[in-house]
Write a protein that holds these residues in place. Structure first.
Motif, PDB file in Angstrom:
ATOM      1  N   ARG A   1       0.836  -1.214   0.000  1.00 26.34           N
ATOM      2  CA  ARG A   1       0.000   0.000   0.000  1.00 26.34           C
ATOM      3  C   ARG A   1       0.865   1.256   0.000  1.00 26.34           C
ATOM      4  N   LEU A   2       1.819   1.343   0.949  1.00 26.57           N
ATOM      5  CA  LEU A   2       2.639   2.557   1.035  1.00 26.57           C
ATOM      6  C   LEU A   2       3.631   2.636  -0.127  1.00 26.57           C
ATOM      7  N   GLY A   3       4.211   1.486  -0.500  1.00 30.19           N
ATOM      8  CA  GLY A   3       5.185   1.470  -1.588  1.00 30.19           C
ATOM      9  C   GLY A   3       4.567   1.881  -2.909  1.00 30.19           C
ATOM     10  N   ARG A   4       3.340   1.413  -3.176  1.00 30.33           N
ATOM     11  CA  ARG A   4       2.654   1.796  -4.428  1.00 30.33           C
ATOM     12  C   ARG A   4       2.410   3.301  -4.458  1.00 30.33           C
ATOM     13  N   PHE A   5       1.958   3.815  -3.297  1.00 27.28           N
ATOM     14  CA  PHE A   5       1.716   5.256  -3.234  1.00 27.28           C
ATOM     15  C   PHE A   5       3.014   6.020  -3.486  1.00 27.28           C
ATOM     16  N   ALA A   6       4.113   5.560  -2.870  1.00 25.30           N
ATOM     17  CA  ALA A   6       5.405   6.249  -3.045  1.00 25.30           C
ATOM     18  C   ALA A   6       5.831   6.225  -4.509  1.00 25.30           C
TER      19      ALA A   6
END
Ligand SMILES: NC(=O)c1ccc[n+]([C@@H]2O[C@H](COP(=O)([O-])OP(=O)(O)OC[C@H]3O[C@@H](n4cnc5c(N)ncnc54)[C@H](OP(=O)(O)O)[C@@H]3O)[C@@H](O)[C@H]2O)c1
Length: 238
Positions: free
Chosen positions: A14-19
């Motif tokens: 979730r966070l990696g995709r957003f980054a």
């Protein structure tokens, strides 16, 4: 000006995709590697020639991945929960021995950084404090690294004005429920009144300014330290 070369570990999360989406849109950054659990992180990092690494994988892996980044000559920004103070000290010594830097940001949000600063101020005046942290039900670790960090800051601020309070705990209550994202309340009680500081992360956008500021900060940092405030307070690069 050349773009900062970034490797993202946990790019399918979730966070990696957003980054990745954030950095792909930003002309100051170039995402040169995207790794998930199927990849050999050290192979990816050695091949990517990344200058900085954004690490958002799974609780407990942050320190090992930061070390692999430093071994590959890159500077890590670790967002993953659960890096201990001892690991930060080890990484600091290792980064300095290689002339590199990095940062552990238990929370990337500017609002949470401000809440923690306000909690430190309140703790100098009101000693009875408890924390309630509330997260989505997929979060496995409890208490959250951010709540533990807030508790540590409250204890330190309180002990600075009242050394006898140093051994007193700041209890943390954890809630895991569907529908929540990431929320924290810091309650200060004294006779006849209650002060509540509350922060709500409502979407991953809360982490955008911290991701950008944190990567710019580590690109020039010396030594491995903790807290996204260092990046928010660092002078903007020319
Ligand atoms: N600091 C902050 O402000 C902040 C904010 C939000 C979240 N977090 C933390 O960031 C971390 C990631 O959160 P998330 O919600 O994005 O989690 P997530 O959706 O579960 O994603 C985890 C990512 O890590 C990868 N991964 C899992 N095990 C791995 C391994 N052994 N080696 C390499 N990669 C591995 C997963 O790959 P696969 O897809 O292949 O499984 C996936 O890409 C958590 O620790 C969370 O607490 C921090």
């Amino acid at each position: 000006m050349s773009r900062l070369r970034v490797a993202v570990l946990g790019a399918s999360g979730r966070l990696g995709r957003f980054a990745c989406e954030l950095l792909d849109r930003d002309p100051d950054f170039e995402v040169v590697a995207r790794a998930s659990s199927r990849d050999d992180v050290s192979v990816v990092l050695r091949g990517a020639r990344a200058e900085v690494v954004f690490e958002s994988t799974a609780a407990g892996l942050g320190a090992a991945h930061a070390r692999l980044a430093l071994e590959a000559g890159a500077r890590p920004l670790v967002a993953t929960s659960g890096v201990t103070p001892e690991e930060v000290a080890d990484l600091d010594a290792f980064a300095r021995s290689r002339g590199l830097g990095g940062l552990y940001a238990p929370n990337l949000s500017r609002g949470m950084w401000l809440l923690q600063r306000m909690a430190e101020e309140a703790a100098r005046h009101v000693s009875a404090c408890e924390i309630v942290e509330l997260h989505h039900d997929r979060k496995r670790d409890a208490p959250s690294g951010t709540a533990a960090d807030t508790a540590r800051r409250v204890r330190a601020a309180r002990a600075a004005v009242d050394p006898a309070s140093a051994s007193r705990d700041v209890p943390i209550h954890s809630v895991r429920l569907p529908g929540l994202l990431a929320h924290q309340e810091v309650l200060f009680g004294s006779p006849g009144e209650l002060l509540t500081l509350r922060h709500d992360a409502l979407s991953a956008e809360a982490y955008g300014p911290g991701i950008r500021a944190g990567l710019r900060y580590v690109a020039a940092a010396s030594g491995f330290r903790i807290g996204i405030g260092l990046a928010f307070e660092a002078p903007a690069s020319p």
